[in-house]
Scaffold this motif. Structure first.
Motif, PDB file in Angstrom:
ATOM      1  N   PHE A 143     -22.369 -29.513  53.193  1.00  0.00           N
ATOM      2  CA  PHE A 143     -20.872 -30.335  53.164  1.00  0.00           C
ATOM      3  C   PHE A 143     -19.972 -29.335  53.491  1.00  0.00           C
ATOM      4  O   PHE A 143     -19.247 -29.494  54.276  1.00  0.00           O
ATOM      5  N   TYR A 144     -19.944 -28.218  52.693  1.00  0.00           N
ATOM      6  CA  TYR A 144     -19.102 -27.093  52.986  1.00  0.00           C
ATOM      7  C   TYR A 144     -19.609 -26.000  53.950  1.00  0.00           C
ATOM      8  O   TYR A 144     -20.699 -26.028  54.169  1.00  0.00           O
ATOM      9  N   GLY A 145     -18.450 -25.257  54.127  1.00  0.00           N
ATOM     10  CA  GLY A 145     -19.035 -24.508  55.385  1.00  0.00           C
ATOM     11  C   GLY A 145     -18.950 -22.829  55.246  1.00  0.00           C
ATOM     12  O   GLY A 145     -18.913 -22.210  55.963  1.00  0.00           O
ATOM     13  N   GLY A 146     -19.127 -22.589  53.772  1.00  0.00           N
ATOM     14  CA  GLY A 146     -19.216 -21.142  53.537  1.00  0.00           C
ATOM     15  C   GLY A 146     -20.525 -20.452  54.100  1.00  0.00           C
ATOM     16  O   GLY A 146     -21.494 -21.101  54.530  1.00  0.00           O
ATOM     17  N   TRP A 147     -20.259 -18.964  54.204  1.00  0.00           N
ATOM     18  CA  TRP A 147     -21.260 -18.197  54.835  1.00  0.00           C
ATOM     19  C   TRP A 147     -21.796 -17.281  53.664  1.00  0.00           C
ATOM     20  O   TRP A 147     -21.147 -16.853  53.117  1.00  0.00           O
ATOM     21  N   VAL A 148     -23.169 -17.496  52.915  1.00  0.00           N
ATOM     22  CA  VAL A 148     -23.904 -16.723  52.086  1.00  0.00           C
ATOM     23  C   VAL A 148     -24.250 -15.396  52.598  1.00  0.00           C
ATOM     24  O   VAL A 148     -24.996 -15.399  53.622  1.00  0.00           O
ATOM     25  N   THR A 149     -23.844 -14.192  52.264  1.00  0.00           N
ATOM     26  CA  THR A 149     -24.454 -12.919  52.528  1.00  0.00           C
ATOM     27  C   THR A 149     -24.617 -12.303  51.131  1.00  0.00           C
ATOM     28  O   THR A 149     -24.410 -12.666  50.282  1.00  0.00           O
ATOM     29  N   SER A 150     -25.371 -10.962  51.340  1.00  0.00           N
ATOM     30  CA  SER A 150     -25.767 -10.235  50.047  1.00  0.00           C
ATOM     31  C   SER A 150     -24.455  -9.712  49.425  1.00  0.00           C
ATOM     32  O   SER A 150     -24.568  -9.343  48.221  1.00  0.00           O
ATOM     33  N   ARG A 151     -23.246  -9.964  49.958  1.00  0.00           N
ATOM     34  CA  ARG A 151     -22.067  -9.300  49.433  1.00  0.00           C
ATOM     35  C   ARG A 151     -21.534 -10.480  48.553  1.00  0.00           C
ATOM     36  O   ARG A 151     -20.509  -9.942  47.827  1.00  0.00           O
ATOM     37  N   VAL A 152     -21.795 -11.636  48.271  1.00  0.00           N
ATOM     38  CA  VAL A 152     -21.408 -12.454  47.160  1.00  0.00           C
ATOM     39  C   VAL A 152     -22.418 -13.167  46.475  1.00  0.00           C
ATOM     40  O   VAL A 152     -23.636 -13.109  46.649  1.00  0.00           O
ATOM     41  N   THR A 153     -21.970 -13.293  44.984  1.00  0.00           N
ATOM     42  CA  THR A 153     -23.088 -13.701  44.120  1.00  0.00           C
ATOM     43  C   THR A 153     -22.434 -15.267  43.736  1.00  0.00           C
ATOM     44  O   THR A 153     -21.154 -15.501  43.910  1.00  0.00           O
ATOM     45  N   GLY A 154     -23.176 -16.040  43.131  1.00  0.00           N
ATOM     46  CA  GLY A 154     -22.865 -17.259  42.991  1.00  0.00           C
ATOM     47  C   GLY A 154     -23.023 -17.660  41.448  1.00  0.00           C
ATOM     48  O   GLY A 154     -22.516 -16.886  40.497  1.00  0.00           O
ATOM     49  N   PRO A 155     -23.249 -18.743  40.848  1.00  0.00           N
ATOM     50  CA  PRO A 155     -23.709 -19.931  41.848  1.00  0.00           C
ATOM     51  C   PRO A 155     -22.744 -20.581  42.894  1.00  0.00           C
ATOM     52  O   PRO A 155     -21.516 -20.256  42.407  1.00  0.00           O
ATOM     53  N   PHE A 156     -23.002 -21.358  43.862  1.00  0.00           N
ATOM     54  CA  PHE A 156     -22.224 -21.567  44.918  1.00  0.00           C
ATOM     55  C   PHE A 156     -22.136 -23.260  44.706  1.00  0.00           C
ATOM     56  O   PHE A 156     -23.101 -23.836  44.622  1.00  0.00           O
ATOM     57  N   LYS A 157     -20.830 -23.583  44.841  1.00  0.00           N
ATOM     58  CA  LYS A 157     -20.546 -25.242  44.921  1.00  0.00           C
ATOM     59  C   LYS A 157     -21.590 -25.453  46.437  1.00  0.00           C
ATOM     60  O   LYS A 157     -21.569 -24.737  47.391  1.00  0.00           O
ATOM     61  N   GLY A 158     -22.293 -26.947  45.862  1.00  0.00           N
ATOM     62  CA  GLY A 158     -22.901 -27.204  46.986  1.00  0.00           C
ATOM     63  C   GLY A 158     -24.655 -27.143  46.554  1.00  0.00           C
ATOM     64  O   GLY A 158     -25.360 -28.082  47.400  1.00  0.00           O
ATOM     65  N   GLU A 159     -24.724 -26.348  45.442  1.00  0.00           N
ATOM     66  CA  GLU A 159     -26.140 -26.262  44.970  1.00  0.00           C
ATOM     67  C   GLU A 159     -26.386 -27.728  44.265  1.00  0.00           C
ATOM     68  O   GLU A 159     -25.509 -28.448  43.742  1.00  0.00           O
ATOM     69  N   PRO A 160     -27.773 -27.999  44.077  1.00  0.00           N
ATOM     70  CA  PRO A 160     -28.043 -29.058  43.451  1.00  0.00           C
ATOM     71  C   PRO A 160     -27.259 -29.283  41.925  1.00  0.00           C
ATOM     72  O   PRO A 160     -27.251 -28.281  41.265  1.00  0.00           O
ATOM     73  N   GLY A 161     -26.544 -30.403  41.371  1.00  0.00           N
ATOM     74  CA  GLY A 161     -26.125 -30.238  40.301  1.00  0.00           C
ATOM     75  C   GLY A 161     -24.549 -29.876  40.216  1.00  0.00           C
ATOM     76  O   GLY A 161     -23.865 -29.664  39.066  1.00  0.00           O
ATOM     77  N   THR A 162     -23.887 -29.370  41.522  1.00  0.00           N
ATOM     78  CA  THR A 162     -22.545 -29.017  41.385  1.00  0.00           C
ATOM     79  C   THR A 162     -21.621 -29.803  41.911  1.00  0.00           C
ATOM     80  O   THR A 162     -20.442 -29.495  41.779  1.00  0.00           O
TER      81      THR A 162
END
Length: 165
Positions: A143-162
């Motif tokens: 749904f969201y358009g962020g780009w995940v790289t090794s430079r960022v840590t989460g957890p990220f919105k959009g994962e199950p349960g978020t």
């Protein structure tokens, strides 16, 4: 729902839980690139990123740095409480089509005027997206358009349960 447990960033990393709400807009001097149908369709060293709590960065490309003729307006629109009305774009090249692969804010609110008309791409709807020499992964959930790289840590919105974050 309780706020999720922040993953502590390592050297050279940022936690998305340190990003602000409302979001912040920052210039990106390094090379950003989008590949579709085996070809580079967008490439810039004059991009922007939007940083919002719990989301990996969303990268925006100036229209002049997108291959001419590959984007067509897509039906529909949405509303962002921070940036305003979004328009969607379909990517088409050499018989390949990715509906609503990109979006833009034609007339964003004043804080986001620098990205007026710039385009962001969903990493999961193109062949690949790159920040510098690192290939980005799509933000979880589609749904969201962020780009995940090794430079960022989460957890990220959009994962199950978020959903309730």
């Amino acid at each position: 729902m309780d706020r999720p447990q922040r993953v502590e960033p390592g050297p050279g990393q940022e936690s998305v839980w340190d990003y602000p709400r409302p979001p912040r807009l920052e210039p990106v001097p390094e090379r950003l690139r989008v590949v579709f149908a085996g070809q580079v369709v967008a490439e810039t060293t004059a991009g922007w990123r939007v940083l919002e709590t719990s989301h990996p960065p969303v990268y925006y490309f100036p229209p002049a740095d997108i291959r001419p003729g590959v984007l067509q307006p897509a039906p529909g629109q949405s509303w962002c409480e921070w940036k305003g009305r979004a328009a969607y774009w379909t990517l088409a090249l050499d018989g390949h089509t990715a509906p609503e692969a990109a979006w833009s804010y034609p007339e964003p609110v004043p804080a986001f005027r620098p990205i007026a008309g710039h385009l962001a791409f969903y990493a999961g709807r193109v062949d690949s997206c790159w920040v510098g020499e690192e290939q980005a992964r799509p933000q979880p959930g589609g749904f969201y358009g962020g780009w995940v790289t090794s430079r960022v840590t989460g957890p990220f919105k959009g994962e199950p349960g978020t959903r309730g974050w």
